[in-house]
Design a protein around this motif. Sequence first.
Motif, mmCIF file in Angstrom:
data_model
loop_
_atom_site.group_PDB
_atom_site.id
_atom_site.type_symbol
_atom_site.label_atom_id
_atom_site.label_comp_id
_atom_site.label_asym_id
_atom_site.label_seq_id
_atom_site.Cartn_x
_atom_site.Cartn_y
_atom_site.Cartn_z
ATOM 1 N N GLY A 51 34.466 32.743 37.455
ATOM 2 C CA GLY A 51 35.911 32.708 37.672
ATOM 3 C C GLY A 51 36.757 33.364 36.606
ATOM 4 O O GLY A 51 37.921 33.018 36.441
ATOM 5 N N SER A 52 36.227 34.327 35.888
ATOM 6 C CA SER A 52 36.983 34.985 34.814
ATOM 7 C C SER A 52 38.025 35.969 35.333
ATOM 8 O O SER A 52 38.869 36.430 34.591
ATOM 9 C CB SER A 52 36.029 35.742 33.902
ATOM 10 N N GLY A 53 37.907 36.314 36.591
ATOM 11 C CA GLY A 53 38.769 37.357 37.128
ATOM 12 C C GLY A 53 38.055 38.682 37.272
ATOM 13 O O GLY A 53 38.528 39.584 37.949
ATOM 14 N N ASP A 54 36.901 38.830 36.623
ATOM 15 C CA ASP A 54 36.087 40.027 36.803
ATOM 16 C C ASP A 54 35.423 39.960 38.176
ATOM 17 O O ASP A 54 35.110 38.884 38.676
ATOM 18 C CB ASP A 54 34.975 40.101 35.761
ATOM 19 N N GLU A 55 35.183 41.117 38.752
ATOM 20 C CA GLU A 55 34.397 41.195 39.967
ATOM 21 C C GLU A 55 32.997 41.631 39.537
ATOM 22 O O GLU A 55 32.845 42.618 38.826
ATOM 23 C CB GLU A 55 35.015 42.200 40.935
ATOM 24 N N VAL A 56 31.984 40.889 39.947
ATOM 25 C CA VAL A 56 30.614 41.199 39.562
ATOM 26 C C VAL A 56 29.757 41.245 40.824
ATOM 27 O O VAL A 56 29.781 40.317 41.633
ATOM 28 C CB VAL A 56 30.034 40.157 38.578
ATOM 29 N N TRP A 57 29.034 42.338 40.968
ATOM 30 C CA TRP A 57 28.101 42.521 42.084
ATOM 31 C C TRP A 57 26.724 42.753 41.504
ATOM 32 O O TRP A 57 26.580 43.395 40.450
ATOM 33 C CB TRP A 57 28.510 43.717 42.936
ATOM 34 N N VAL A 58 25.714 42.244 42.190
ATOM 35 C CA VAL A 58 24.340 42.468 41.770
ATOM 36 C C VAL A 58 23.622 43.328 42.799
ATOM 37 O O VAL A 58 23.986 43.347 43.976
ATOM 38 C CB VAL A 58 23.564 41.150 41.543
ATOM 39 N N ALA A 59 22.613 44.021 42.314
ATOM 40 C CA ALA A 59 21.692 44.773 43.167
ATOM 41 C C ALA A 59 20.375 44.027 43.132
ATOM 42 O O ALA A 59 19.860 43.708 42.050
ATOM 43 C CB ALA A 59 21.515 46.192 42.628
ATOM 44 N N GLU A 60 19.858 43.722 44.317
ATOM 45 C CA GLU A 60 18.604 42.984 44.441
ATOM 46 C C GLU A 60 17.555 43.821 45.154
ATOM 47 O O GLU A 60 17.876 44.544 46.092
ATOM 48 C CB GLU A 60 18.792 41.728 45.303
ATOM 49 N N VAL A 61 16.322 43.671 44.727
ATOM 50 C CA VAL A 61 15.168 44.225 45.427
ATOM 51 C C VAL A 61 14.159 43.087 45.535
ATOM 52 O O VAL A 61 13.786 42.490 44.519
ATOM 53 C CB VAL A 61 14.562 45.426 44.668
ATOM 54 N N ALA A 62 13.775 42.775 46.748
ATOM 55 C CA ALA A 62 12.809 41.697 47.004
ATOM 56 C C ALA A 62 13.230 40.395 46.327
ATOM 57 O O ALA A 62 12.417 39.690 45.739
ATOM 58 C CB ALA A 62 11.415 42.124 46.565
#
Length: 154
Positions: A51-62
């Motif tokens: 909830g910091s205000g940053d947008e964070v996306w992850v990349a997943e493989v398997a």
Amino acid sequence: MEPDLLLRPAIPADAGAVAGVHLRARAAAPMPAAVHSDAEVRAWLAARLDGSGDEVWVAEVAGEVVGYARFTRTWLDDLYVDPGHAGRGVGSALLDLVKARHPAGFGLWVFESNTPAQAFYAAHGLVEEERTDGSGNEERAPDVRMSWHPPDPL
């Protein structure tokens, strides 16, 4: 391109995996030595996913987090890919996501010593805007400000 690559918003439970990617990628890159301990980095990134205000996306493989991007409305603050998955389209997919989420453009800073990252960003349409002596960053290392400006539709 990584098979079965999934991009999704990060959740607080991803904090450990995100920090692991960050630490491994940074250690493998031609960057200045870190000024914070691994524990400090882990705590700081956990706060960014809560909830910091940053947008964070992850990349997943398997089901494994292999990269992440952290950004605000105007800045791409982090884009890291686990060294074992580098060169397989993970970074390109994350950067394309950031461009799609911020079609008006954004900026980023990259260390001058990290020429592979500069080349990656330039190959994806970012342009160099300025160079500094590093007096404005914690590492006190020369850096480069780059930005992405969407193509003019006309």
